[in-house]
Design a protein around this motif. Structure first.
Motif, PDB file in Angstrom:
ATOM      1  N   ALA A   1      -4.752   5.486  -2.611  1.00  0.00           N
ATOM      2  CA  ALA A   1      -3.786   5.610  -3.711  1.00  0.00           C
ATOM      3  C   ALA A   1      -3.784   4.404  -4.629  1.00  0.00           C
ATOM      4  CB  ALA A   1      -2.384   5.837  -3.145  1.00  0.00           C
ATOM      5  N   SER A   2      -4.409   3.307  -4.194  1.00  0.00           N
ATOM      6  CA  SER A   2      -4.440   2.102  -5.042  1.00  0.00           C
ATOM      7  C   SER A   2      -5.477   2.198  -6.151  1.00  0.00           C
ATOM      8  CB  SER A   2      -4.735   0.869  -4.182  1.00  0.00           C
ATOM      9  OG  SER A   2      -6.104   0.840  -3.773  1.00  0.00           O
ATOM     10  N   ARG A   3      -6.263   3.270  -6.174  1.00  0.00           N
ATOM     11  CA  ARG A   3      -7.317   3.396  -7.200  1.00  0.00           C
ATOM     12  C   ARG A   3      -6.722   3.199  -8.599  1.00  0.00           C
ATOM     13  NH1 ARG A   3     -12.133   5.464  -5.304  1.00  0.00           N
ATOM     14  NH2 ARG A   3     -12.081   6.585  -3.308  1.00  0.00           N
ATOM     15  N   GLY A   4      -7.424   2.414  -9.389  1.00  0.00           N
ATOM     16  CA  GLY A   4      -6.977   2.156 -10.749  1.00  0.00           C
ATOM     17  C   GLY A   4      -6.176   0.883 -10.891  1.00  0.00           C
ATOM     18  N   LEU A   5      -5.645   0.369  -9.787  1.00  0.00           N
ATOM     19  CA  LEU A   5      -4.925  -0.907  -9.814  1.00  0.00           C
ATOM     20  C   LEU A   5      -5.897  -2.050  -9.557  1.00  0.00           C
ATOM     21  CD1 LEU A   5      -1.777  -0.065  -7.631  1.00  0.00           C
ATOM     22  CD2 LEU A   5      -1.830  -0.327 -10.120  1.00  0.00           C
ATOM     23  N   PRO A   6      -5.803  -3.170 -10.265  1.00  0.00           N
ATOM     24  CA  PRO A   6      -6.596  -4.339  -9.898  1.00  0.00           C
ATOM     25  C   PRO A   6      -6.199  -4.807  -8.494  1.00  0.00           C
ATOM     26  CG  PRO A   6      -5.701  -4.570 -12.114  1.00  0.00           C
ATOM     27  CD  PRO A   6      -5.019  -3.384 -11.493  1.00  0.00           C
ATOM     28  N   VAL A   7      -7.199  -4.912  -7.612  1.00  0.00           N
ATOM     29  CA  VAL A   7      -6.908  -5.244  -6.218  1.00  0.00           C
ATOM     30  C   VAL A   7      -7.729  -6.444  -5.774  1.00  0.00           C
ATOM     31  CG1 VAL A   7      -6.092  -2.988  -5.432  1.00  0.00           C
ATOM     32  CG2 VAL A   7      -8.548  -3.447  -5.521  1.00  0.00           C
ATOM     33  N   ALA A   8      -7.114  -7.253  -4.920  1.00  0.00           N
ATOM     34  CA  ALA A   8      -7.787  -8.408  -4.338  1.00  0.00           C
ATOM     35  C   ALA A   8      -7.400  -8.502  -2.870  1.00  0.00           C
ATOM     36  CB  ALA A   8      -7.394  -9.689  -5.081  1.00  0.00           C
ATOM     37  N   LEU A   9      -8.274  -9.099  -2.099  1.00  0.00           N
ATOM     38  CA  LEU A   9      -8.039  -9.266  -0.666  1.00  0.00           C
ATOM     39  C   LEU A   9      -8.410 -10.677  -0.262  1.00  0.00           C
ATOM     40  CD1 LEU A   9      -7.466  -8.085   2.200  1.00  0.00           C
ATOM     41  CD2 LEU A   9      -9.892  -7.481   2.292  1.00  0.00           C
ATOM     42  N   ILE A  10      -7.486 -11.335   0.426  1.00  0.00           N
ATOM     43  CA  ILE A  10      -7.727 -12.654   1.008  1.00  0.00           C
ATOM     44  C   ILE A  10      -7.742 -12.462   2.527  1.00  0.00           C
ATOM     45  CG2 ILE A  10      -6.783 -14.969   1.322  1.00  0.00           C
ATOM     46  CD1 ILE A  10      -5.455 -14.599  -1.476  1.00  0.00           C
ATOM     47  N   ARG A  11      -8.788 -12.947   3.182  1.00  0.00           N
ATOM     48  CA  ARG A  11      -8.910 -12.752   4.633  1.00  0.00           C
ATOM     49  C   ARG A  11      -9.278 -14.049   5.322  1.00  0.00           C
ATOM     50  NH1 ARG A  11     -13.131 -12.052   8.275  1.00  0.00           N
ATOM     51  NH2 ARG A  11     -12.471 -10.982  10.197  1.00  0.00           N
TER      52      ARG A  11
ATOM     53  N   MET B   1       0.822  -1.211   0.000  1.00  0.00           N
ATOM     54  CA  MET B   1       0.000   0.000   0.000  1.00  0.00           C
ATOM     55  C   MET B   1       0.856   1.261   0.000  1.00  0.00           C
ATOM     56  SD  MET B   1      -3.352  -0.890   2.346  1.00  0.00           S
ATOM     57  CE  MET B   1      -2.476  -1.726   3.679  1.00  0.00           C
ATOM     58  N   VAL B   2       1.963   1.225   0.757  1.00  0.00           N
ATOM     59  CA  VAL B   2       2.870   2.371   0.768  1.00  0.00           C
ATOM     60  C   VAL B   2       3.466   2.591  -0.623  1.00  0.00           C
ATOM     61  CG1 VAL B   2       5.086   3.207   1.664  1.00  0.00           C
ATOM     62  CG2 VAL B   2       3.402   2.236   3.229  1.00  0.00           C
ATOM     63  N   LEU B   3       3.857   1.512  -1.285  1.00  0.00           N
ATOM     64  CA  LEU B   3       4.423   1.646  -2.627  1.00  0.00           C
ATOM     65  C   LEU B   3       3.371   2.140  -3.618  1.00  0.00           C
ATOM     66  CD1 LEU B   3       6.727  -1.509  -2.894  1.00  0.00           C
ATOM     67  CD2 LEU B   3       7.369   0.849  -2.369  1.00  0.00           C
ATOM     68  N   ALA B   4       2.107   1.753  -3.408  1.00  0.00           N
ATOM     69  CA  ALA B   4       1.045   2.242  -4.287  1.00  0.00           C
ATOM     70  C   ALA B   4       0.929   3.757  -4.211  1.00  0.00           C
ATOM     71  CB  ALA B   4      -0.279   1.589  -3.916  1.00  0.00           C
ATOM     72  N   GLN B   5       1.218   4.312  -3.047  1.00  0.00           N
ATOM     73  CA  GLN B   5       1.165   5.760  -2.893  1.00  0.00           C
ATOM     74  C   GLN B   5       2.429   6.439  -3.424  1.00  0.00           C
ATOM     75  OE1 GLN B   5       1.508   7.542   1.091  1.00  0.00           O
ATOM     76  NE2 GLN B   5      -0.328   8.755   0.619  1.00  0.00           N
ATOM     77  N   LEU B   6       3.588   5.814  -3.167  1.00  0.00           N
ATOM     78  CA  LEU B   6       4.858   6.465  -3.494  1.00  0.00           C
ATOM     79  C   LEU B   6       5.289   6.245  -4.945  1.00  0.00           C
ATOM     80  CD1 LEU B   6       6.930   5.675  -0.269  1.00  0.00           C
ATOM     81  CD2 LEU B   6       5.713   7.785  -0.848  1.00  0.00           C
ATOM     82  N   VAL B   7       5.116   5.036  -5.448  1.00  0.00           N
ATOM     83  CA  VAL B   7       5.614   4.696  -6.788  1.00  0.00           C
ATOM     84  C   VAL B   7       4.559   3.870  -7.525  1.00  0.00           C
ATOM     85  CG1 VAL B   7       8.095   4.876  -6.323  1.00  0.00           C
ATOM     86  CG2 VAL B   7       6.890   2.751  -5.788  1.00  0.00           C
ATOM     87  N   ARG B   8       3.366   4.419  -7.624  1.00  0.00           N
ATOM     88  CA  ARG B   8       2.268   3.666  -8.215  1.00  0.00           C
ATOM     89  C   ARG B   8       2.595   3.176  -9.620  1.00  0.00           C
ATOM     90  NH1 ARG B   8      -1.937   4.128 -11.368  1.00  0.00           N
ATOM     91  NH2 ARG B   8      -3.965   3.246 -10.822  1.00  0.00           N
ATOM     92  N   GLU B   9       3.443   3.924 -10.316  1.00  0.00           N
ATOM     93  CA  GLU B   9       3.794   3.549 -11.693  1.00  0.00           C
ATOM     94  C   GLU B   9       4.593   2.257 -11.753  1.00  0.00           C
ATOM     95  OE1 GLU B   9       7.154   6.014 -10.072  1.00  0.00           O
ATOM     96  OE2 GLU B   9       4.966   6.100 -10.036  1.00  0.00           O
ATOM     97  N   ARG B  10       5.112   1.791 -10.622  1.00  0.00           N
ATOM     98  CA  ARG B  10       5.873   0.542 -10.612  1.00  0.00           C
ATOM     99  C   ARG B  10       4.977  -0.681 -10.396  1.00  0.00           C
ATOM    100  NH1 ARG B  10      11.456   1.076  -9.721  1.00  0.00           N
ATOM    101  NH2 ARG B  10      11.487  -1.053 -10.540  1.00  0.00           N
ATOM    102  N   LEU B  11       3.698  -0.456 -10.060  1.00  0.00           N
ATOM    103  CA  LEU B  11       2.806  -1.569  -9.726  1.00  0.00           C
ATOM    104  C   LEU B  11       1.802  -1.837 -10.843  1.00  0.00           C
ATOM    105  CD1 LEU B  11       1.983  -0.953  -5.949  1.00  0.00           C
ATOM    106  CD2 LEU B  11       3.905  -2.185  -6.973  1.00  0.00           C
ATOM    107  N   ILE B  12       1.538  -3.131 -11.050  1.00  0.00           N
ATOM    108  CA  ILE B  12       0.532  -3.569 -12.016  1.00  0.00           C
ATOM    109  C   ILE B  12      -0.770  -3.890 -11.296  1.00  0.00           C
ATOM    110  CG2 ILE B  12      -0.041  -5.350 -13.719  1.00  0.00           C
ATOM    111  CD1 ILE B  12       2.988  -5.703 -14.151  1.00  0.00           C
ATOM    112  N   GLY B  13      -0.677  -4.397 -10.095  1.00  0.00           N
ATOM    113  CA  GLY B  13      -1.835  -4.763  -9.293  1.00  0.00           C
ATOM    114  C   GLY B  13      -1.388  -5.075  -7.884  1.00  0.00           C
ATOM    115  N   LEU B  14      -2.368  -5.269  -6.980  1.00  0.00           N
ATOM    116  CA  LEU B  14      -2.072  -5.467  -5.570  1.00  0.00           C
ATOM    117  C   LEU B  14      -3.015  -6.510  -4.994  1.00  0.00           C
ATOM    118  CD1 LEU B  14      -0.486  -4.416  -3.046  1.00  0.00           C
ATOM    119  CD2 LEU B  14      -2.295  -2.716  -2.767  1.00  0.00           C
TER     120      LEU B  14
END
Length: 292
Positions: free
Chosen positions: A229-239, A118-131
């Motif tokens: 900040a993760s908006r726009g990235l494909p996101v999934a959550l396992i709980r 999540m921190v990287l999504a805010q700082l360097v979102r351009e480096r992430l494809i999804g989370l």
């Protein structure tokens, strides 16, 4: 290509590789899957190692899976409590991607690894494809944190992995349906046998690093902006259904912010699911499919 310095005794998938971080620390990682596959960076929990993602590999087939040991964990250098921070570990993760020549990667983060994501999504979102987050969100339940504070850095009073596996089974009411073999495999990822008993698979100084940032009388850091900040990235959550770290209320708020969040609940699991459960494997397959 990275130097293939030595084999890992713990990891049946093959070689442990090493790279040197900008500050000189020697950090360990493993690569799985085809070189031209979708890059998936796997970041483990607070005291955990790259082996935690071995059960997830069948669901990540076809991906280029990058599993790393943070500094102070597993086979990476122990560099001292002051360096065991989310900021440093995030920088190390980016340094590993740079070392491999990977411009962008999907990130699968268990617990602390998800916080880093999540921190990287805010700082360097351009480096992430999804989370994809494994049992973690922007808000951490105090009960779960106090449990971690009580356990971290403590070597169990057990003479063998088999003995500590029995103790863990007896003291983990949130986890059901596991065999003695399952618990033994889990214990082997946390401890190693040494003459006279067991040793931690991480630097005991991680206890001091954790307590330096943990004060039960103070509010926890607000990580909701990082989730935003993760908006726009494909996101999934396992709980884990029985998680004491990630509450249903936090999941509900995450969904209000990101209605497209794909949530999978794992029955019979607390913090954290092992990622070998059928529901978890299906969630990972669906997530990587969305990324593709």
């Amino acid at each position: 290509m990275p130097d293939q310095d030595r084999l890992s005794a713990e990891d049946p998938t093959g070689e442990t590789l090493f790279f040197t971080s900008p500050d000189g620390a020697r950090l360990a990682y493993c690569l799985d899957g085809p070189e031209d596959g979708l890059p998936v960076l796997c970041l483990a929990g607070l005291t955990r190692t790259k082996e935690d993602f071995i059960p997830a590999l069948p669901a990540l087939a076809g991906c280029r899976v990058i599993r790393m040991d943070y500094r102070g964990r597993g086979e990476s250098d122990f560099t001292g409590a002051a360096t065991y921070t989310i900021a440093q570990e995030g920088a190390d993760a980016l340094a590993l991607l740079d070392h491999l020549g990977v411009g962008r990667a999907a990130l699968l983060g268990t617990s602390r690894g998800g916080l880093i994501g999540m921190v990287l999504a805010q700082l360097v979102r351009e480096r992430l494809i999804g989370l994809c987050l494994n049992d973690i969100g922007p808000e951490i339940a105090p009960a779960g944190l106090s449990g971690i504070a009580a356990r971290i850095g403590r070597t169990p009073q057990a003479r063998s992995l088999a003995e500590v596996a029995l103790q863990m089974a007896a003291n983990s009411p949130g986890f059901t349906g596991l065999s003695a073999t399952d618990w033994l495999a889990y214990a082997a990822r946390l401890f190693r046998e040494v003459p006279g008993g067991l040793a931690l698979r991480y630097d005991p100084a991680l206890h001091d690093a954790f307590l330096a940032g943990y004060d039960p009388t103070q509010p926890l850091p607000d990580l909701w902006p990082q989730w935003e900040a993760s908006r726009g990235l494909p996101v999934a959550l396992i709980r884990g259904v029985n998680s004491d770290l990630l509450s249903p209320a936090t999941v509900a708020r995450m969904l209000r912010i990101r209605p497209d969040l794909a949530v999978t609940e794992i029955p019979g699991r607390g913090h954290v699911p092992f990622l070998d459960e059928p529901e978890a494997l299906a969630a990972l397959t669906s997530w990587t499919g969305a990324l593709a």
